[in-house]
Design an enzyme around this catalytic site. Structure first.
Site, PDB file in Angstrom:
ATOM      1  N   HIS A  50      24.600 -43.096 -14.574  1.00  0.00           N
ATOM      2  CA  HIS A  50      25.017 -44.101 -15.486  1.00  0.00           C
ATOM      3  C   HIS A  50      25.795 -45.212 -14.589  1.00  0.00           C
ATOM      4  O   HIS A  50      26.098 -44.919 -13.318  1.00  0.00           O
ATOM      5  CB  HIS A  50      26.096 -43.522 -16.199  1.00  0.00           C
ATOM      6  CG  HIS A  50      25.371 -42.704 -17.426  1.00  0.00           C
ATOM      7  ND1 HIS A  50      26.108 -42.104 -18.766  1.00  0.00           N
ATOM      8  CD2 HIS A  50      24.176 -42.153 -17.711  1.00  0.00           C
ATOM      9  CE1 HIS A  50      25.291 -41.587 -19.622  1.00  0.00           C
ATOM     10  NE2 HIS A  50      24.151 -41.382 -18.687  1.00  0.00           N
ATOM     11  N   GLU A  52      28.747 -46.385 -14.649  1.00  0.00           N
ATOM     12  CA  GLU A  52      30.078 -46.252 -14.215  1.00  0.00           C
ATOM     13  C   GLU A  52      30.151 -45.185 -12.936  1.00  0.00           C
ATOM     14  O   GLU A  52      30.851 -45.424 -12.018  1.00  0.00           O
ATOM     15  CB  GLU A  52      30.960 -45.552 -15.431  1.00  0.00           C
ATOM     16  CG  GLU A  52      31.155 -46.482 -16.785  1.00  0.00           C
ATOM     17  CD  GLU A  52      29.971 -46.288 -17.783  1.00  0.00           C
ATOM     18  OE1 GLU A  52      30.202 -46.858 -18.702  1.00  0.00           O
ATOM     19  OE2 GLU A  52      28.917 -45.815 -17.321  1.00  0.00           O
ATOM     20  N   SER A  77      30.937 -48.476 -23.873  1.00  0.00           N
ATOM     21  CA  SER A  77      32.085 -47.503 -23.763  1.00  0.00           C
ATOM     22  C   SER A  77      31.546 -46.345 -22.908  1.00  0.00           C
ATOM     23  O   SER A  77      30.391 -45.959 -23.188  1.00  0.00           O
ATOM     24  CB  SER A  77      32.292 -47.149 -25.173  1.00  0.00           C
ATOM     25  OG  SER A  77      33.461 -46.280 -25.228  1.00  0.00           O
ATOM     26  N   CYS A  79      30.539 -42.691 -21.807  1.00  0.00           N
ATOM     27  CA  CYS A  79      30.366 -41.366 -22.314  1.00  0.00           C
ATOM     28  C   CYS A  79      31.265 -40.328 -21.747  1.00  0.00           C
ATOM     29  O   CYS A  79      32.220 -40.674 -20.918  1.00  0.00           O
ATOM     30  CB  CYS A  79      28.915 -41.090 -21.928  1.00  0.00           C
ATOM     31  SG  CYS A  79      28.677 -40.436 -20.195  1.00  0.00           S
ATOM     32  N   CYS A  82      31.067 -39.983 -17.921  1.00  0.00           N
ATOM     33  CA  CYS A  82      31.732 -41.137 -17.223  1.00  0.00           C
ATOM     34  C   CYS A  82      33.256 -40.854 -17.173  1.00  0.00           C
ATOM     35  O   CYS A  82      34.151 -41.296 -16.321  1.00  0.00           O
ATOM     36  CB  CYS A  82      30.798 -42.285 -17.546  1.00  0.00           C
ATOM     37  SG  CYS A  82      29.405 -42.462 -17.170  1.00  0.00           S
TER      38      CYS A  82
END
Length: 146
Positions: A50, A52, A77, A79, A82
């Site tokens: 991901h 992030e 946003s 998860c 993350c």
């Protein structure tokens, strides 16, 4: 603040142009980007890549004081995975481009003392709306719904 969100959007567009999910992130310390990345789960067939996580990884190992004083800018946003990394490293604040397409663990981050700001940025919203409309299957896989 928006100059760093714009950098996260650039990362998201890189992911999209590579055939992936358009989520991007940058980690900022002392008004400087120390890490950046975009979602690569489709490109690398790896569910933990991901945006992030990539930004944190690309920042390299930092003293805990750096993480505490850093802000993670992400187009979407975070998860649970993350958010867990954000909490483990003690990142002090998170700025989210939009959370209409997916609401992650924002409340959990707040409960842990992390400052969370949601911008509802029109560019982030439009980018995600277009992607989800054109790629519903990929999006549902990305958020663990398929």
């Amino acid at each position: 603040m928006h100059k760093f969100m714009n950098e996260a959007i650039i990362e998201a567009k890189r992911g999209l142009s590579d055939g992936g999910i358009p989520v991007g992130a940058v980690l900022v310390y002392n008004d400087e980007i120390i890490g950046r990345g975009h979602n690569r789960r489709v490109q690398r067939s790896n569910p933990i890549l991901h945006a992030e996580m990539a930004a944190i990884e690309n920042a390299g190992c930092q003293p805990i004081s750096v993480y505490r004083e850093s802000t993670l800018y992400t187009t979407g946003s975070p998860c649970m995975m993350c958010s867990g990394a954000i909490m483990v490293f003690g990142i002090g604040s998170v700025v989210i481009g939009e959370n209409r397409s997916f609401q992650g663990e924002e409340e959990l981050l707040r409960q842990r003392g992390i400052k969370v700001t949601v911008l509802q940025d029109k560019d982030c919203i439009q980018m995600m709306d277009e992607f989800i409309n054109n790629n519903p299957h990929l999006w549902l896989e990305n958020i663990g719904q398929k």
